[in-house]
Design a protein around this motif. Sequence first.
Motif, PDB file in Angstrom:
ATOM      1  N   LYS A 302     -20.506 -19.575 -30.620  1.00  7.12           N
ATOM      2  CA  LYS A 302     -21.314 -19.923 -31.763  1.00  7.12           C
ATOM      3  C   LYS A 302     -20.519 -19.359 -33.137  1.00  7.12           C
ATOM      4  O   LYS A 302     -20.521 -20.467 -33.935  1.00  7.12           O
ATOM      5  CB  LYS A 302     -22.320 -18.854 -31.886  1.00  7.12           C
ATOM      6  CG  LYS A 302     -23.507 -19.261 -31.086  1.00  7.12           C
ATOM      7  CD  LYS A 302     -24.740 -18.105 -30.951  1.00  7.12           C
ATOM      8  CE  LYS A 302     -25.339 -17.894 -32.212  1.00  7.12           C
ATOM      9  NZ  LYS A 302     -26.385 -17.027 -32.366  1.00  7.12           N
ATOM     10  N   PHE A 303     -19.622 -18.564 -33.000  1.00  6.25           N
ATOM     11  CA  PHE A 303     -18.849 -18.491 -34.274  1.00  6.25           C
ATOM     12  C   PHE A 303     -17.668 -19.672 -34.503  1.00  6.25           C
ATOM     13  O   PHE A 303     -17.642 -20.172 -35.567  1.00  6.25           O
ATOM     14  CB  PHE A 303     -18.123 -17.082 -34.093  1.00  6.25           C
ATOM     15  CG  PHE A 303     -17.329 -16.785 -35.394  1.00  6.25           C
ATOM     16  CD1 PHE A 303     -17.773 -16.677 -36.701  1.00  6.25           C
ATOM     17  CD2 PHE A 303     -15.794 -16.761 -35.186  1.00  6.25           C
ATOM     18  CE1 PHE A 303     -17.001 -16.243 -37.686  1.00  6.25           C
ATOM     19  CE2 PHE A 303     -14.872 -16.439 -36.396  1.00  6.25           C
ATOM     20  CZ  PHE A 303     -15.548 -16.257 -37.515  1.00  6.25           C
ATOM     21  N   LEU A 304     -17.195 -20.129 -33.223  1.00  9.54           N
ATOM     22  CA  LEU A 304     -16.327 -21.138 -33.324  1.00  9.54           C
ATOM     23  C   LEU A 304     -16.971 -22.582 -33.787  1.00  9.54           C
ATOM     24  O   LEU A 304     -16.380 -23.351 -34.509  1.00  9.54           O
ATOM     25  CB  LEU A 304     -15.753 -21.371 -32.190  1.00  9.54           C
ATOM     26  CG  LEU A 304     -14.383 -22.482 -31.937  1.00  9.54           C
ATOM     27  CD1 LEU A 304     -13.471 -22.116 -32.840  1.00  9.54           C
ATOM     28  CD2 LEU A 304     -14.020 -22.653 -30.576  1.00  9.54           C
ATOM     29  N   SER A 305     -18.158 -22.597 -33.485  1.00 12.95           N
ATOM     30  CA  SER A 305     -19.139 -23.678 -33.929  1.00 12.95           C
ATOM     31  C   SER A 305     -19.246 -23.839 -35.236  1.00 12.95           C
ATOM     32  O   SER A 305     -19.171 -24.993 -35.816  1.00 12.95           O
ATOM     33  CB  SER A 305     -20.650 -23.633 -33.308  1.00 12.95           C
ATOM     34  OG  SER A 305     -20.349 -23.830 -32.037  1.00 12.95           O
ATOM     35  N   GLY A 306     -19.101 -22.674 -36.097  1.00 14.95           N
ATOM     36  CA  GLY A 306     -19.165 -22.668 -37.467  1.00 14.95           C
ATOM     37  C   GLY A 306     -17.899 -23.355 -38.120  1.00 14.95           C
ATOM     38  O   GLY A 306     -18.042 -23.917 -39.319  1.00 14.95           O
ATOM     39  N   TYR A 307     -16.788 -23.268 -37.406  1.00 15.12           N
ATOM     40  CA  TYR A 307     -15.485 -24.179 -37.899  1.00 15.12           C
ATOM     41  C   TYR A 307     -15.891 -25.686 -38.014  1.00 15.12           C
ATOM     42  O   TYR A 307     -15.201 -26.140 -38.694  1.00 15.12           O
ATOM     43  CB  TYR A 307     -14.430 -23.683 -37.041  1.00 15.12           C
ATOM     44  CG  TYR A 307     -13.561 -22.481 -37.206  1.00 15.12           C
ATOM     45  CD1 TYR A 307     -12.510 -22.412 -38.030  1.00 15.12           C
ATOM     46  CD2 TYR A 307     -14.141 -21.172 -36.885  1.00 15.12           C
ATOM     47  CE1 TYR A 307     -11.544 -21.389 -38.091  1.00 15.12           C
ATOM     48  CE2 TYR A 307     -13.397 -19.974 -36.937  1.00 15.12           C
ATOM     49  CZ  TYR A 307     -12.267 -19.976 -37.430  1.00 15.12           C
ATOM     50  OH  TYR A 307     -11.765 -18.754 -37.976  1.00 15.12           O
ATOM     51  N   VAL A 308     -16.315 -26.078 -37.103  1.00 15.47           N
ATOM     52  CA  VAL A 308     -16.715 -27.594 -36.922  1.00 15.47           C
ATOM     53  C   VAL A 308     -17.949 -27.977 -37.656  1.00 15.47           C
ATOM     54  O   VAL A 308     -18.161 -29.295 -37.731  1.00 15.47           O
ATOM     55  CB  VAL A 308     -16.516 -27.878 -35.482  1.00 15.47           C
ATOM     56  CG1 VAL A 308     -14.853 -27.751 -35.133  1.00 15.47           C
ATOM     57  CG2 VAL A 308     -17.503 -27.260 -34.548  1.00 15.47           C
ATOM     58  N   GLY A 309     -19.012 -27.121 -37.612  1.00 16.58           N
ATOM     59  CA  GLY A 309     -20.131 -27.589 -38.282  1.00 16.58           C
ATOM     60  C   GLY A 309     -21.383 -28.448 -37.574  1.00 16.58           C
ATOM     61  O   GLY A 309     -22.313 -28.249 -37.584  1.00 16.58           O
ATOM     62  N   ASN A 310     -20.822 -29.390 -37.110  1.00 14.19           N
ATOM     63  CA  ASN A 310     -21.653 -30.547 -36.652  1.00 14.19           C
ATOM     64  C   ASN A 310     -21.771 -30.384 -35.149  1.00 14.19           C
ATOM     65  O   ASN A 310     -22.382 -31.480 -34.400  1.00 14.19           O
ATOM     66  CB  ASN A 310     -21.315 -31.798 -37.125  1.00 14.19           C
ATOM     67  CG  ASN A 310     -19.864 -32.302 -36.904  1.00 14.19           C
ATOM     68  OD1 ASN A 310     -19.296 -31.545 -36.216  1.00 14.19           O
ATOM     69  ND2 ASN A 310     -19.431 -33.584 -37.259  1.00 14.19           N
ATOM     70  N   ILE A 311     -20.920 -29.408 -34.341  1.00 16.82           N
ATOM     71  CA  ILE A 311     -20.967 -29.524 -33.008  1.00 16.82           C
ATOM     72  C   ILE A 311     -21.504 -28.121 -32.592  1.00 16.82           C
ATOM     73  O   ILE A 311     -20.896 -27.167 -32.880  1.00 16.82           O
ATOM     74  CB  ILE A 311     -19.701 -29.801 -32.342  1.00 16.82           C
ATOM     75  CG1 ILE A 311     -19.507 -31.258 -32.911  1.00 16.82           C
ATOM     76  CG2 ILE A 311     -19.788 -29.505 -30.707  1.00 16.82           C
ATOM     77  CD1 ILE A 311     -18.004 -31.757 -32.121  1.00 16.82           C
ATOM     78  N   ASP A 312     -22.350 -27.981 -31.550  1.00 20.55           N
ATOM     79  CA  ASP A 312     -22.813 -26.769 -31.175  1.00 20.55           C
ATOM     80  C   ASP A 312     -22.139 -26.479 -29.809  1.00 20.55           C
ATOM     81  O   ASP A 312     -22.462 -27.282 -28.690  1.00 20.55           O
ATOM     82  CB  ASP A 312     -24.471 -26.589 -30.824  1.00 20.55           C
ATOM     83  CG  ASP A 312     -24.740 -25.347 -30.280  1.00 20.55           C
ATOM     84  OD1 ASP A 312     -24.271 -24.309 -30.011  1.00 20.55           O
ATOM     85  OD2 ASP A 312     -25.982 -25.316 -29.721  1.00 20.55           O
ATOM     86  N   LEU A 313     -21.035 -25.846 -29.749  1.00 20.99           N
ATOM     87  CA  LEU A 313     -20.147 -25.614 -28.509  1.00 20.99           C
ATOM     88  C   LEU A 313     -20.759 -24.684 -27.457  1.00 20.99           C
ATOM     89  O   LEU A 313     -20.581 -25.007 -26.521  1.00 20.99           O
ATOM     90  CB  LEU A 313     -18.836 -24.840 -29.039  1.00 20.99           C
ATOM     91  CG  LEU A 313     -18.039 -25.643 -29.844  1.00 20.99           C
ATOM     92  CD1 LEU A 313     -16.713 -24.827 -30.211  1.00 20.99           C
ATOM     93  CD2 LEU A 313     -17.670 -26.976 -29.364  1.00 20.99           C
ATOM     94  N   THR A 314     -21.962 -23.915 -27.903  1.00 17.84           N
ATOM     95  CA  THR A 314     -22.589 -23.258 -26.815  1.00 17.84           C
ATOM     96  C   THR A 314     -23.261 -24.321 -25.768  1.00 17.84           C
ATOM     97  O   THR A 314     -23.749 -23.792 -24.751  1.00 17.84           O
ATOM     98  CB  THR A 314     -23.670 -22.344 -27.263  1.00 17.84           C
ATOM     99  OG1 THR A 314     -24.731 -23.202 -27.697  1.00 17.84           O
ATOM    100  CG2 THR A 314     -22.815 -21.190 -28.188  1.00 17.84           C
ATOM    101  N   GLN A 315     -23.445 -25.668 -26.226  1.00 18.08           N
ATOM    102  CA  GLN A 315     -23.969 -26.617 -25.122  1.00 18.08           C
ATOM    103  C   GLN A 315     -23.211 -26.675 -24.010  1.00 18.08           C
ATOM    104  O   GLN A 315     -23.489 -27.377 -22.821  1.00 18.08           O
ATOM    105  CB  GLN A 315     -24.571 -27.682 -25.793  1.00 18.08           C
ATOM    106  CG  GLN A 315     -23.590 -28.612 -26.247  1.00 18.08           C
ATOM    107  CD  GLN A 315     -23.960 -29.658 -27.264  1.00 18.08           C
ATOM    108  OE1 GLN A 315     -24.843 -30.359 -26.610  1.00 18.08           O
ATOM    109  NE2 GLN A 315     -23.749 -29.771 -28.349  1.00 18.08           N
ATOM    110  N   PHE A 316     -22.000 -26.480 -24.110  1.00 17.37           N
ATOM    111  CA  PHE A 316     -21.041 -26.780 -22.927  1.00 17.37           C
ATOM    112  C   PHE A 316     -20.601 -25.704 -21.965  1.00 17.37           C
ATOM    113  O   PHE A 316     -20.381 -24.645 -22.598  1.00 17.37           O
ATOM    114  CB  PHE A 316     -19.660 -27.212 -23.646  1.00 17.37           C
ATOM    115  CG  PHE A 316     -19.881 -28.574 -24.621  1.00 17.37           C
ATOM    116  CD1 PHE A 316     -20.020 -29.926 -24.174  1.00 17.37           C
ATOM    117  CD2 PHE A 316     -20.142 -28.338 -26.200  1.00 17.37           C
ATOM    118  CE1 PHE A 316     -20.064 -31.079 -24.709  1.00 17.37           C
ATOM    119  CE2 PHE A 316     -20.270 -29.441 -26.889  1.00 17.37           C
ATOM    120  CZ  PHE A 316     -20.179 -30.899 -26.284  1.00 17.37           C
ATOM    121  N   LYS A 317     -20.233 -25.849 -20.828  1.00 17.25           N
ATOM    122  CA  LYS A 317     -19.704 -24.956 -19.813  1.00 17.25           C
ATOM    123  C   LYS A 317     -18.399 -24.490 -20.491  1.00 17.25           C
ATOM    124  O   LYS A 317     -17.672 -25.272 -20.950  1.00 17.25           O
ATOM    125  CB  LYS A 317     -19.578 -25.591 -18.485  1.00 17.25           C
ATOM    126  CG  LYS A 317     -21.023 -26.072 -17.997  1.00 17.25           C
ATOM    127  CD  LYS A 317     -20.809 -26.544 -16.681  1.00 17.25           C
ATOM    128  CE  LYS A 317     -22.231 -26.661 -15.952  1.00 17.25           C
ATOM    129  NZ  LYS A 317     -22.156 -27.181 -14.552  1.00 17.25           N
TER     130      LYS A 317
END
Length: 453
Positions: A302-317
């Motif tokens: 979730k924190f890393l997602s904040g770096y990229v803004g438009n991608i929720d990385l938690t949706q990926f395995k």
Amino acid sequence: MAKHKTMKFAVYIVGSGMHLGSWRLPHVQADASIDVSFYKKISQEAERGKFDAVFIADSLAIDANSHPHILNRFDPAILITAIAVSTSRIGVVATASTTYSEPYILARQFASVDHISGGRAGWNLVTTADATGLTALNFSRKKHVVHDERYRMAEEFIDVVKGLWDSWEDDAFIRDKETGQFYDEKKVHVLNHEGTYFNIRGPLNIGRSKQGQPVIFQAGSSEPGQKLAARSAEVVFSHKADFEEARAYYLQLKNKLSQFGRTEDELLILQGINPVIGRTEEEAVEKLRQLEDVLMPEQALKFLSGYVGNIDLTQFKHDTPASEIPWREVNSIKSDYEKIQRIIREENPTVGELYNKVSNAAPKANFIGTPEKVADELERWFTGGAADGYMIIPSILPDSLTDFIELVVPILQERGLFRSEYEGVTLRANLGLRYPENQFVLKTSEQVSTGNS
């Protein structure tokens, strides 16, 4: 005889530590981010270690991806005022945005802290990176200013602030009780700035401090960021992955200084590191393991997602190759985006591995180990032309800072690489930076020397 060069140190303070899971450790104070006594104690600890400065970061918006400490924290300019009156020699540096501030208010705030601290204030100039666009919505704006324009705005902003800081000459206030003259009217200057972004009359209603002006800190690795640093910054905070990358950045930025009539000793570059120190290698590894145990993988993504803004990385395995993510550059920190893409190209990490490779809070291998190992690496970067000093980013506070002060600092002092006592009473003096001449006095001197009036 040339003055012996020694390392400079600042400490990055954010709540219980920069590591995302630090607050979950049993012995750690979970509400540290809103306890002013905690910040005072950490700053006093850094002063005991003869550090140059404490450094307070900031954010102007929060979302679901925010670091826990960002959710509930003090305004940095107010916080460093409290720190200043509880310390006596260490510098106090606060972050403030050129995109979401007014030059007059900011100039007055930092000049005030500079007086209150006796000349120990610093301003960390940021243009505010915002991958989500939420910050603009907190300031009655519909969208965030684009990257390059933020830096053009910052250049004008800093010119205005420095002009306001020079409103009064050093000896303008006479305070003669017999004649009744409080100040010399010839030594107060109206700025009358009319520019692209700002129209500011002045003068500022507070004079220059013991160190002339607050020290200007800045972090920026993109081309506009480096230009701003070479033009106006006095201390740059960088965060490079290894010695070679740090050295290349150091040389690149230092070489830009001559374009603005500046010399290399007018800009210090501090590399950000997050050391994990043990009296033995095994103890250091165990400390790292404890940190990894309290880091929740979903929180890291979730924190890393904040770096990229438009991608929720938690949706990926977690075992998804990061190269398979549909990355899109956003209006945030360009150097961070480029860093992520380079790591993906060169190392082909999974999504789960990416946090530890990208985050500034993730300890790097060469700074994990015994005090001697860490000291050796600090010396290698310093003498090898990769850093003038370091921004220590503790995983856990106060633990990581105390480990560094008690175990590494004595080694550096024995080697003659770090001070045993403060050289001066102002932040500039301790950093070895020049006292800034008042621009209006310089202008008058130049007019006299050329016969102009």
